[in-house]
Enzyme design. Sequence first.
Site, PDB file in Angstrom:
ATOM      1  N   LYS A  89     -23.768   8.578  -6.145  1.00 39.24           N
ATOM      2  CA  LYS A  89     -23.910   9.893  -6.790  1.00 39.24           C
ATOM      3  C   LYS A  89     -24.624   9.764  -8.123  1.00 39.24           C
ATOM      4  O   LYS A  89     -25.580  10.497  -8.407  1.00 39.24           O
ATOM      5  CB  LYS A  89     -22.539  10.536  -7.000  1.00 39.24           C
ATOM      6  CG  LYS A  89     -22.616  11.926  -7.653  1.00 39.24           C
ATOM      7  CD  LYS A  89     -21.242  12.448  -8.025  1.00 39.24           C
ATOM      8  CE  LYS A  89     -20.697  11.733  -9.236  1.00 39.24           C
ATOM      9  NZ  LYS A  89     -19.436  12.312  -9.741  1.00 39.24           N
ATOM     10  N   ASP A 142     -21.609  15.758  -6.046  1.00 37.31           N
ATOM     11  CA  ASP A 142     -20.535  15.940  -7.024  1.00 37.31           C
ATOM     12  C   ASP A 142     -19.562  16.996  -6.510  1.00 37.31           C
ATOM     13  O   ASP A 142     -19.724  17.551  -5.412  1.00 37.31           O
ATOM     14  CB  ASP A 142     -21.100  16.281  -8.405  1.00 37.31           C
ATOM     15  CG  ASP A 142     -21.651  17.699  -8.482  1.00 37.31           C
ATOM     16  OD1 ASP A 142     -21.608  18.434  -7.487  1.00 37.31           O
ATOM     17  OD2 ASP A 142     -22.131  18.074  -9.569  1.00 37.31           O
TER      18      ASP A 142
END
Length: 220
Positions: free
Chosen positions: A141, A160
């Site tokens: 991420k 996220d």
Amino acid sequence: MPNSYNKEIIEEVLSIYSSIKDVIEARLNEFSEIWENESDENLFSELAFCLLTPQSKAKMCWGSICTLKEKDVLIDGSEEEVLDCLYGVRFKYKKAKYIVEVRELFKVDGKITLRKEIEKYQSPYEIREWLVENIKGMGHKEASHFLRNIGKGKDLAILDRHILKNLVLIGVIEKIPDTIPPKKYLEIENIVREFSKEIGVPMDHLDIVLWYKETREIFK
């Protein structure tokens, strides 16, 4: 389009996209210009920002990066000096250590050489894997976020909490996983990539649209 999708939310997403598409494209162009025009030190500030963001508010993290730069300690400050600038950042002791460690990884003769390292790889996927394997505190991420923010993450997903929440609401995925190890991250990313094709919103645009849907702003 699969019947499992929540078509009402997709319509909302497409409506938002239509209204902010020009703003998204302008923002992505700004990110691309960072790679084209900014110094290695400023590229590093984007990487450090992404190391700070897990479980912390993006604006607080960027504020901390600005403070680090203003006090001239981002590149050469001690771990204690870095720590003192991390306002409102969760797990700041650990993250201060990450910044100091990764800084040394990219230093040659006292100067940051991040661009040279990135240029060794041909695709965003290769760059991302190198970042994940070599930088403590950087998962898929954070690496995807960094690459997007320097104009190198066109086909990558930034999974996220805002994005995952909306993927569940739309029906793209069944639930938010408790943890997202690398294999799971890539699996969800592939699902999102197919979804983006189905609704005609490019991956890097889709991330910003879903973020905007939750926050009503476009940030970093």
